[in-house]
Design a protein around this motif. Structure first.
Motif, PDB file in Angstrom:
ATOM      1  N   ASP A 276       0.653  -1.102   0.089  1.00  0.00           N
ATOM      2  CA  ASP A 276      -0.027  -0.074  -0.142  1.00  0.00           C
ATOM      3  C   ASP A 276       0.886   1.330  -0.093  1.00  0.00           C
ATOM      4  OD1 ASP A 276      -2.232  -1.410   0.219  1.00  0.00           O
ATOM      5  OD2 ASP A 276      -2.600  -1.453   2.124  1.00  0.00           O
ATOM      6  N   LYS A 319       2.804  10.087   4.301  1.00  0.00           N
ATOM      7  CA  LYS A 319       2.419   9.201   3.505  1.00  0.00           C
ATOM      8  C   LYS A 319       1.986   7.984   4.047  1.00  0.00           C
ATOM      9  CE  LYS A 319       3.887   6.556  -0.786  1.00  0.00           C
ATOM     10  NZ  LYS A 319       4.850   6.222  -1.657  1.00  0.00           N
ATOM     11  N   LYS A 323      -2.107   7.109   4.357  1.00  0.00           N
ATOM     12  CA  LYS A 323      -2.269   6.235   3.155  1.00  0.00           C
ATOM     13  C   LYS A 323      -2.072   4.715   3.601  1.00  0.00           C
ATOM     14  CE  LYS A 323      -0.933   4.748  -1.671  1.00  0.00           C
ATOM     15  NZ  LYS A 323      -0.084   5.019  -2.631  1.00  0.00           N
TER      16      LYS A 323
END
Length: 365
Positions: A276, A319, A323
């Motif tokens: 991911d 990030k 995420k």
């Protein structure tokens, strides 16, 4: 003259009725001896467990049992219909099963049995071989043994001298088949209608094929593990992310750290987090580890999972949290202070405590 004497003696022998044991005699024998076989089964099973553990041979279970009275008397009655038979002829009063994971381990277990006990080769049988090349069905390796001369001299084994026991060695799939065909009393081994008999044979063949495939897969996984060691050593890292690959790379690159091994199922989840994040192979992961190494001290303590997450946070904190962390199956809610120290070096202008508190992440000692 001598021939006539011998003939007369034979006539006398034929006329004399040889006394036979009654059912009551057999019951008395059983009641007076079965406790020895109960002990025998238990100590043989314990010996097999400790030996297999010591040799690193995996197994599902090693169950054992002593023969029940009803089964004992039925076998005596059945055998005596064909020939003279006594309890001393019975070799399965103590029974042990070794249930292995894969077929190749059957040979390893068999070799150990020969070393541990005295195997009666004439009474032992490989049921798989007896099926021949063109048949499928019940498969197992059966050994009839006694404890052997070496153990007979030991005080804890001495009273078990001369008593036979049976060891069956089979895979988990073989065991499942035996349970269905024999032990559960479904009568599947008898004459069936042709369409059911065909399906029965196909199922047996499928189980045998599955056993062979599991065995092949195990061999190939072992070969894959060896190839990983070589590729990591030679920096050939254009390799798909796997739990084994990530674990081996961490061990190689961060061997100076004191970290704990993580369970494989949890490690699989965190590898999904790496994907991911945008890390798809060992080469990408290795580059991020290299950036992290110089910021981590030798007293840094963590787990494999902690190291993987540290790699992502070090690479790009925003990030990672926006995420990966926010969508994680195992969203962690606290962080050790020692992890803050290396992150502070990476992000010197950021108030880490305030940043983490905004995400409801506690900082602990």
């Amino acid at each position: 003259m001598a021939d006539k004497k011998a003939e007369a003696l034979k006539i006398v022998e034929d006329e004399v009725e040889v006394p036979t044991s009654s059912r009551a005699d057999h019951e008395a024998w059983f009641d007076g001896n079965i406790h020895h076989y109960k002990t025998l089964a238990a100590v043989v099973a314990a010996t097999l467990k400790s030996t297999l553990d010591g040799h690193g041979i995996s197994y599902v279970d090693i169950p054992y049992r002593e023969k029940g009275k009803k089964s004992f008397l039925k076998k005596i009655d059945d055998k005596k219909k064909k020939k003279d038979y006594s309890p001393d002829d019975m070799t399965d009063l103590a029974g042990i099963r070794v249930i292995t994971l894969i077929e190749s381990d059957i040979q390893k277990v068999s070799d150990l049995i020969h070393k541990l006990f005295n195997v009666h080769k004439e009474d032992s049988v490989n049921k798989t071989e007896s099926l021949g090349e063109d048949k499928v069905g019940y498969r197992s390796v059966h050994f009839v043994c006694d404890i052997g001369e070496a153990r007979e001299e030991l005080p804890e084994w001495k009273f078990l001298k001369g008593r036979c026991f049976e060891i069956q060695v089979r895979t988990a799939l073989m065991h499942a088949w035996a349970e269905i065909e024999h032990d559960r009393g479904y009568k599947l081994g008898g004459k069936l209608p042709s369409d059911l008999a065909r399906r029965f044979g196909l199922l047996s063949g499928l189980l045998e094929s599955a056993d062979l495939e599991f065995n092949r897969l195990t061999v190939e996984i072992e070969e894959y593990a060896k190839s990983l060691d070589t590729n990591i050593k030679e920096n050939n890292l254009d390799i798909e992310l796997t739990t084994l690959g990530v674990s081996k790379l961490i061990k190689k690159r961060l061997e100076f750290l004191n970290y704990m091994i993580s369970p494989e199922e949890r490690l699989s989840t965190v590898i999904k987090e790496l994907e991911d994040f945008g890390i798809y192979n060992l080469n990408d992961f290795d580059k991020e580890i290299s950036n992290l190494i110089k910021y981590i001290s030798k007293d840094y303590k963590s787990t494999e999972i902690g190291i993987i997450r540290a790699v992502m946070m070090f690479s790009d904190l925003d990030k990672y949290f926006n995420k990966v962390w926010i969508n994680s199956e195992f969203k962690w809610e606290h962080i050790n202070k020692n992890k803050i120290s290396f992150l502070q070096k990476r992000y010197p202008d950021l108030n880490l405590e305030k940043y983490l508190h905004s995400l409801d992440i506690d900082i602990i000692e």
